[in-house]
Design a protein around this motif. Structure first.
Motif, PDB file in Angstrom:
ATOM      1  N   SER A 240       0.849  -1.190   0.000  1.00  0.00           N
ATOM      2  CA  SER A 240       0.000   0.000   0.000  1.00  0.00           C
ATOM      3  C   SER A 240       0.879   1.231   0.000  1.00  0.00           C
ATOM      4  O   SER A 240       2.063   1.160   0.337  1.00  0.00           O
ATOM      5  N   ALA A 252      -6.393   3.907   1.401  1.00  0.00           N
ATOM      6  CA  ALA A 252      -7.635   3.653   2.134  1.00  0.00           C
ATOM      7  C   ALA A 252      -8.708   4.703   1.842  1.00  0.00           C
ATOM      8  O   ALA A 252      -8.419   5.901   1.764  1.00  0.00           O
ATOM      9  N   ASP A 254     -12.864   4.763   3.143  1.00  0.00           N
ATOM     10  CA  ASP A 254     -13.977   4.010   3.721  1.00  0.00           C
ATOM     11  C   ASP A 254     -15.304   4.250   3.009  1.00  0.00           C
ATOM     12  O   ASP A 254     -16.314   3.622   3.348  1.00  0.00           O
ATOM     13  N   GLY A 259     -13.018  -0.408   0.001  1.00  0.00           N
ATOM     14  CA  GLY A 259     -12.144   0.306   0.925  1.00  0.00           C
ATOM     15  C   GLY A 259     -10.888   0.849   0.286  1.00  0.00           C
ATOM     16  O   GLY A 259      -9.890   1.099   0.972  1.00  0.00           O
ATOM     17  N   ALA A 324      -9.647  -3.520   3.278  1.00  0.00           N
ATOM     18  CA  ALA A 324      -9.510  -2.112   2.915  1.00  0.00           C
ATOM     19  C   ALA A 324      -8.058  -1.639   2.978  1.00  0.00           C
ATOM     20  O   ALA A 324      -7.302  -2.028   3.871  1.00  0.00           O
ATOM     21  N   GLY A 325      -7.690  -0.822   2.014  1.00  0.00           N
ATOM     22  CA  GLY A 325      -6.416  -0.111   2.086  1.00  0.00           C
ATOM     23  C   GLY A 325      -5.181  -0.859   1.640  1.00  0.00           C
ATOM     24  O   GLY A 325      -4.066  -0.363   1.797  1.00  0.00           O
TER      25      GLY A 325
END
Length: 435
Positions: A240, A252, A254, A259, A324-325
């Motif tokens: 990431s 990220a 939300d 995500g 997520a992310g």
């Protein structure tokens, strides 16, 4: 770690340093430097003849000096009088542009200029085999589905626990050890970090696993496909992008279903655009293509991709979005050079961000059973030569990795391919003697 290796030696009782660099083929090269000489050697570097390793040089080239990165120093827990330190090759007062660690550092600098830092973690799988390499080391490890087999794991407790305990001592924060999908195959997971740190740890991990296995009378191999009927050794990369202070994950978001941020999708777009060409780096050997284009193994699945696709929490794609992310790149195998693996991910992803590439549609299907229904999904190269050709014609990747590196890498790997084609195999004799 401190920057003074002589003080490190005095404080830790280190008698020798391995001044290390990793060549184009992922072979770790080193000189053993006594602590009494390390102060001067830290200033001048350890001298090597570049032609003697897998670098595109000749005996006429001048001395190559490997300058140690003191921040990478690791005292060997199993041999504490020795410390390992990663280094950067220099020649004629300039970094050697084709050297893998220098390639990665150049791409890190490019990301840094954009206010981005790549964080990553790796999952290198390996087999514990007999010393002669002919068979797995545990004759009782024969299950059709041996993944997570508690008994098989515990029969190798002495080796796996020593590797894990060593990593704990080093502060790597390992958090799980398991028996993997193939008989005799294992994996140890540890905490992620910035991509240069991860590459250094990955390089050291391969050295450490082999050394500890040898202590126990075994041999460890990261070979992509050491046994034709068993699942091969992958090296998945979770990665990431973050802000430079590593406090905020740029990937990220939300508000997104998966995500992921817009930046993450563009980075993913780069991986999709360059997936086939990346194979030359992430799957660098002739044997690599016995893994990514393999029929179903004894367990029922290869656990490796065969096309350039991505999905959600689905392990049949080249890229998985586990949560997520972050992204998980599942293509790479155990032969991948730790530095070039991180570098090519960063090169492809940054190109995706720069050109705002769209990764295309997420596929929420089992690619192993339904992949034939997908139209337009690019297949991965069938062999090493096809991969090298894909890389050579990909101007975005070769430019990002650097012309000196790209030219040297293609030249030496093509030489390796030519050596392979000159080799007469048992299969040919068995199938063509009656022609």
């Amino acid at each position: 770690m401190g920057s003074d290796l002589a003080k490190f030696a005095a404080d830790k009782g280190v008698r020798f340093f391995l001044f290390n660099f990793t060549d184009l083929f992922g072979v770790q090269r080193a000189k053993l430097v006594p602590a009494e000489a390390v102060g001067e050697m830290q200033k001048s570097g350890a001298g090597f003849a570049g032609f003697a390793s897998w670098l595109d040089m000749t005996p006429a080239h001048p001395d190559m000096f490997v300058m140690p990165d003191a921040a990478s120093v690791i005292q060997l827990p199993w041999k504490p009088e020795v410390a390992w330190v990663a280094g950067d090759p220099w020649m004629d007062g300039e970094p050697v542009a084709q050297a893998p660690r220098n390639v990665l550092k150049a791409l890190i600098a490019r990301a840094d200029a954009l206010g981005l830092k790549m964080m990553s973690g790796v999952e290198p799988e390996f087999h514990l085999i007999s010393e002669d390499g002919a068979e797995i080391s545990d004759a009782r490890d024969t299950q059709e589905k041996p993944c997570y087999d508690q008994s098989a794991l515990m029969r190798r407790y002495d080796v796996i626990s020593e590797i894990c305990a060593t990593m704990i001592t080093l502060g790597w924060a390992p958090y799980q050890n398991d028996h993997e999908d193939a008989n005799g195959q294992f994996e140890i997971n540890w905490d992620f970090g910035d991509c240069l740190q991860t590459a250094d740890q990955h390089a050291f991990f391969k050295f450490m696993v082999k050394a500890i296995a040898e202590k126990h009378g075994l041999r460890a191999t990261f070979m992509p496909k050491p046994f034709s009927n068993l699942t091969g050794n992958g090296c998945h990369v979770h990665h990431s992008l973050w802000t430079p202070d590593a406090k905020s994950c740029v990937f990220a978001d939300d508000t997104d279903e998966m995500g992921l941020s817009e930046t993450a999708y563009h980075f993913l777009g780069g991986l999709m655009a360059h997936g086939a060409a990346m194979c030359a780096i992430t799957n660098p050997t002739v044997n690599s293509y016995k893994r990514i284009n393999a029929p179903a193994t004894l367990s029922g699945a290869t656990w490796s991709p065969s096309s350039v696709t991505y999905g959600g929490n689905n392990r049949t794609h080249m890229v998985r979005i586990p949560d997520a992310g972050r992204l998980e790149f599942r293509l790479a195998d155990g032969a991948a050079n730790p530095y070039l693996l991180q570098a090519v991910l960063l090169a492809a992803g940054l190109d995706g961000i720069d050109r705002k590439l769209d990764p295309g549609k997420r596929l929420d299907i089992d690619m192993y059973t339904e992949g034939h229904k997908v139209r337009g999904a690019k297949k991965l190269p069938l062999n090493m030569l096809d991969a090298l050709r894909e890389f050579q014609k990909n101007k975005a990747l070769t430019g990002a990795m650097g012309p000196a590196f790209s030219k040297a890498y293609v030249k030496l790997r093509t030489r390796e391919w030519n050596q392979f084609t000159h080799h007469l195999t048992d299969w040919e004799r068995e199938n063509a003697l009656d022609c």
